[in-house]
Design a protein around this motif. Structure first.
Motif, PDB file in Angstrom:
ATOM      1  N   MET A  42      -1.144   5.482  14.617  1.00 10.99           N
ATOM      2  CA  MET A  42      -1.447   4.002  14.212  1.00 10.99           C
ATOM      3  C   MET A  42      -2.537   4.137  13.240  1.00 10.99           C
ATOM      4  SD  MET A  42       0.690   2.129  15.247  1.00 10.99           S
ATOM      5  CE  MET A  42       1.988   3.715  15.523  1.00 10.99           C
ATOM      6  N   GLU A  43      -3.735   4.811  13.356  1.00 13.16           N
ATOM      7  CA  GLU A  43      -5.004   4.913  12.682  1.00 13.16           C
ATOM      8  C   GLU A  43      -4.658   5.638  11.231  1.00 13.16           C
ATOM      9  OE1 GLU A  43      -9.188   7.384  12.575  1.00 13.16           O
ATOM     10  OE2 GLU A  43      -8.364   6.401  14.615  1.00 13.16           O
ATOM     11  N   ALA A  44      -3.918   6.552  11.279  1.00 13.73           N
ATOM     12  CA  ALA A  44      -3.177   7.102   9.824  1.00 13.73           C
ATOM     13  C   ALA A  44      -2.540   6.229   9.267  1.00 13.73           C
ATOM     14  CB  ALA A  44      -2.535   8.492  10.069  1.00 13.73           C
ATOM     15  N   GLY A  45      -1.603   5.570   9.776  1.00 10.23           N
ATOM     16  CA  GLY A  45      -0.920   4.443   9.223  1.00 10.23           C
ATOM     17  C   GLY A  45      -1.641   3.409   8.510  1.00 10.23           C
ATOM     18  N   GLU A  46      -2.727   3.273   9.077  1.00  9.28           N
ATOM     19  CA  GLU A  46      -3.678   1.921   8.605  1.00  9.28           C
ATOM     20  C   GLU A  46      -4.439   2.552   7.484  1.00  9.28           C
ATOM     21  OE1 GLU A  46      -5.667   0.944  12.187  1.00  9.28           O
ATOM     22  OE2 GLU A  46      -4.032  -0.151  13.049  1.00  9.28           O
ATOM     23  N   ASP A  47      -4.760   3.772   7.531  1.00 14.00           N
ATOM     24  CA  ASP A  47      -5.528   4.352   6.489  1.00 14.00           C
ATOM     25  C   ASP A  47      -4.669   4.298   5.280  1.00 14.00           C
ATOM     26  OD1 ASP A  47      -7.871   4.516   8.059  1.00 14.00           O
ATOM     27  OD2 ASP A  47      -7.411   6.916   8.242  1.00 14.00           O
ATOM     28  N   LEU A  48      -3.300   4.958   5.307  1.00 11.08           N
ATOM     29  CA  LEU A  48      -2.480   4.851   4.232  1.00 11.08           C
ATOM     30  C   LEU A  48      -2.053   3.499   3.845  1.00 11.08           C
ATOM     31  CD1 LEU A  48      -0.151   7.677   5.471  1.00 11.08           C
ATOM     32  CD2 LEU A  48      -1.660   7.816   3.689  1.00 11.08           C
ATOM     33  N   MET A  49      -2.267   2.424   4.447  1.00 13.93           N
ATOM     34  CA  MET A  49      -2.026   1.258   3.989  1.00 13.93           C
ATOM     35  C   MET A  49      -3.000   0.501   3.365  1.00 13.93           C
ATOM     36  SD  MET A  49       0.553  -0.911   6.597  1.00 13.93           S
ATOM     37  CE  MET A  49      -0.843  -1.107   7.780  1.00 13.93           C
ATOM     38  N   ALA A  50      -4.121   0.967   3.694  1.00 17.05           N
ATOM     39  CA  ALA A  50      -5.518   0.494   3.176  1.00 17.05           C
ATOM     40  C   ALA A  50      -5.448   0.082   1.588  1.00 17.05           C
ATOM     41  CB  ALA A  50      -6.725   1.338   3.526  1.00 17.05           C
ATOM     42  N   PRO A  51      -5.179   0.994   0.727  1.00 20.76           N
ATOM     43  CA  PRO A  51      -5.239   0.650  -0.984  1.00 20.76           C
ATOM     44  C   PRO A  51      -4.338  -0.389  -0.869  1.00 20.76           C
ATOM     45  CG  PRO A  51      -5.216   3.188  -0.538  1.00 20.76           C
ATOM     46  CD  PRO A  51      -4.988   2.565   1.115  1.00 20.76           C
ATOM     47  N   ALA A  52      -3.161  -0.459  -0.553  1.00 22.01           N
ATOM     48  CA  ALA A  52      -2.383  -1.420  -0.968  1.00 22.01           C
ATOM     49  C   ALA A  52      -2.839  -3.023  -0.394  1.00 22.01           C
ATOM     50  CB  ALA A  52      -1.043  -1.186  -0.369  1.00 22.01           C
ATOM     51  N   ALA A  53      -3.476  -2.886   0.843  1.00 23.91           N
ATOM     52  CA  ALA A  53      -4.047  -4.114   1.555  1.00 23.91           C
ATOM     53  C   ALA A  53      -4.958  -4.650   0.844  1.00 23.91           C
ATOM     54  CB  ALA A  53      -4.462  -3.614   3.160  1.00 23.91           C
ATOM     55  N   ARG A  54      -5.815  -3.536  -0.031  1.00 21.77           N
ATOM     56  CA  ARG A  54      -6.918  -4.022  -0.592  1.00 21.77           C
ATOM     57  C   ARG A  54      -6.518  -4.984  -1.744  1.00 21.77           C
ATOM     58  NH1 ARG A  54      -9.626  -0.244   0.890  1.00 21.77           N
ATOM     59  NH2 ARG A  54      -9.050   1.446  -0.551  1.00 21.77           N
ATOM     60  N   LEU A  55      -5.416  -4.410  -2.473  1.00 23.47           N
ATOM     61  CA  LEU A  55      -4.770  -4.941  -3.704  1.00 23.47           C
ATOM     62  C   LEU A  55      -4.307  -6.447  -3.352  1.00 23.47           C
ATOM     63  CD1 LEU A  55      -2.757  -2.331  -5.392  1.00 23.47           C
ATOM     64  CD2 LEU A  55      -4.947  -3.525  -6.207  1.00 23.47           C
ATOM     65  N   LEU A  56      -3.639  -6.578  -2.356  1.00 18.99           N
ATOM     66  CA  LEU A  56      -3.122  -7.761  -1.574  1.00 18.99           C
ATOM     67  C   LEU A  56      -4.288  -8.873  -1.264  1.00 18.99           C
ATOM     68  CD1 LEU A  56      -0.032  -6.707   0.616  1.00 18.99           C
ATOM     69  CD2 LEU A  56      -0.071  -7.572  -1.637  1.00 18.99           C
ATOM     70  N   ASP A  57      -5.510  -8.194  -0.762  1.00 17.27           N
ATOM     71  CA  ASP A  57      -6.559  -9.038  -0.254  1.00 17.27           C
ATOM     72  C   ASP A  57      -7.266  -9.717  -1.461  1.00 17.27           C
ATOM     73  OD1 ASP A  57      -6.462  -9.011   2.775  1.00 17.27           O
ATOM     74  OD2 ASP A  57      -7.548  -7.077   2.527  1.00 17.27           O
ATOM     75  N   GLU A  58      -7.468  -8.711  -2.457  1.00 19.37           N
ATOM     76  CA  GLU A  58      -8.096  -9.151  -3.789  1.00 19.37           C
ATOM     77  C   GLU A  58      -7.224 -10.298  -4.500  1.00 19.37           C
ATOM     78  OE1 GLU A  58      -8.527  -5.526  -5.897  1.00 19.37           O
ATOM     79  OE2 GLU A  58     -10.015  -4.634  -4.454  1.00 19.37           O
ATOM     80  N   LEU A  81       1.053   2.214  -4.697  1.00 17.43           N
ATOM     81  CA  LEU A  81       0.604   1.283  -5.331  1.00 17.43           C
ATOM     82  C   LEU A  81       0.763   0.711  -6.369  1.00 17.43           C
ATOM     83  CD1 LEU A  81      -3.266   3.167  -5.123  1.00 17.43           C
ATOM     84  CD2 LEU A  81      -2.508   1.160  -3.699  1.00 17.43           C
ATOM     85  N   HIS A  82       1.823   1.452  -6.994  1.00  9.47           N
ATOM     86  CA  HIS A  82       2.637   0.984  -8.458  1.00  9.47           C
ATOM     87  C   HIS A  82       3.615  -0.240  -8.046  1.00  9.47           C
ATOM     88  CE1 HIS A  82       4.737   0.873 -12.162  1.00  9.47           C
ATOM     89  NE2 HIS A  82       5.850   1.176 -11.524  1.00  9.47           N
ATOM     90  N   GLU A  83       4.183   0.248  -6.698  1.00 10.05           N
ATOM     91  CA  GLU A  83       4.988  -0.814  -6.108  1.00 10.05           C
ATOM     92  C   GLU A  83       4.385  -2.300  -5.766  1.00 10.05           C
ATOM     93  OE1 GLU A  83       6.442   0.806  -2.316  1.00 10.05           O
ATOM     94  OE2 GLU A  83       6.824   2.726  -3.399  1.00 10.05           O
ATOM     95  N   THR A  84       3.060  -2.034  -5.009  1.00  5.21           N
ATOM     96  CA  THR A  84       2.359  -3.233  -4.621  1.00  5.21           C
ATOM     97  C   THR A  84       2.002  -3.954  -6.029  1.00  5.21           C
ATOM     98  OG1 THR A  84       1.513  -2.035  -2.835  1.00  5.21           O
ATOM     99  CG2 THR A  84       0.364  -3.977  -3.626  1.00  5.21           C
ATOM    100  N   ARG A  85       1.555  -3.317  -7.055  1.00  6.69           N
ATOM    101  CA  ARG A  85       1.009  -4.047  -8.172  1.00  6.69           C
ATOM    102  C   ARG A  85       2.197  -4.666  -8.688  1.00  6.69           C
ATOM    103  NH1 ARG A  85      -1.413   1.090  -9.249  1.00  6.69           N
ATOM    104  NH2 ARG A  85      -3.905   0.820  -8.744  1.00  6.69           N
ATOM    105  N   PHE A  86       3.377  -4.032  -8.748  1.00  4.29           N
ATOM    106  CA  PHE A  86       4.771  -4.635  -9.233  1.00  4.29           C
ATOM    107  C   PHE A  86       5.148  -6.003  -8.369  1.00  4.29           C
ATOM    108  CE2 PHE A  86       9.242  -5.349  -9.378  1.00  4.29           C
ATOM    109  CZ  PHE A  86       9.370  -5.483 -10.818  1.00  4.29           C
ATOM    110  N   ALA A  87       4.828  -6.092  -7.136  1.00  2.18           N
ATOM    111  CA  ALA A  87       5.446  -7.150  -6.251  1.00  2.18           C
ATOM    112  C   ALA A  87       4.230  -8.248  -6.481  1.00  2.18           C
ATOM    113  CB  ALA A  87       5.057  -6.483  -4.749  1.00  2.18           C
TER     114      ALA A  87
END
Length: 146
Positions: free
Chosen positions: A60-76, A14-20
């Motif tokens: 695939m479902e586990a991967g999507e769940d793990l990506m969800a918080p970063a995806a939310r940041l990008l969506d927002e 999440l820190h990486e995503t915020r940095f990006a």
């Protein structure tokens, strides 16, 4: 510019995503490939599974769940991105994703592994990506502890 942004559901990713996202706020024009790499199924899982599709679906479902918080940041932030969940060796999978998605850069985290752990694991994932990448790799260090 297209940036590969590998995430694993940790606070560091999440820190990486915020940095990006900060790079975009500073004027960089980019889209992202949000990626998660799942461990391949073990021999035991393959042999005992009712169906190989169940194992793949769970990964695939586990991967999507793990990506969800970063995806939310990008969506927002209203930032365009593609999502990719793949299975395999993390470093090799990221190198393949760079080519498949024609990424221009990678932004990923770097944890400080001790020398013994680095030796046992064959080098850190980030180190192996830096060495094998055909594009620049920006390593984001963990935030300083308060």
């Amino acid at each position: 510019m297209k940036i590969l942004l590998p995430v694993d559901g940790t606070e560091l990713s999440l820190h990486e995503t915020r940095f990006a996202l900060q790079l975009l706020r500073e004027g960089l024009k980019a889209s992202f490939v949000l990626a998660n790499v799942q461990e391949p199924a073990t021999f035991y899982e393959i042999v005992t599974a009712q169906s190989p599709e169940l194992i793949e679906g769970a990964a695939m479902e586990a991967g999507e769940d793990l990506m969800a918080p970063a995806a939310r940041l990008l969506d927002e932030a209203g930032v365009p991105y593609e999502a990719a969940v793949v299975s395999g060796d993390p470093a090799q999978a990221m190198l393949e994703l760079i080519e498949i998605h024609r990424c221009d850069m990678v932004v990923m985290g770097s944890r400080a592994l001790g020398p013994i752990r680095r030796l046992l694991e064959g080098g850190s994932v980030s180190q192996r990506v830096v060495q094998g990448s055909s594009v620049p790799v920006l390593l984001v260090t963990p935030p300083a502890a308060d």
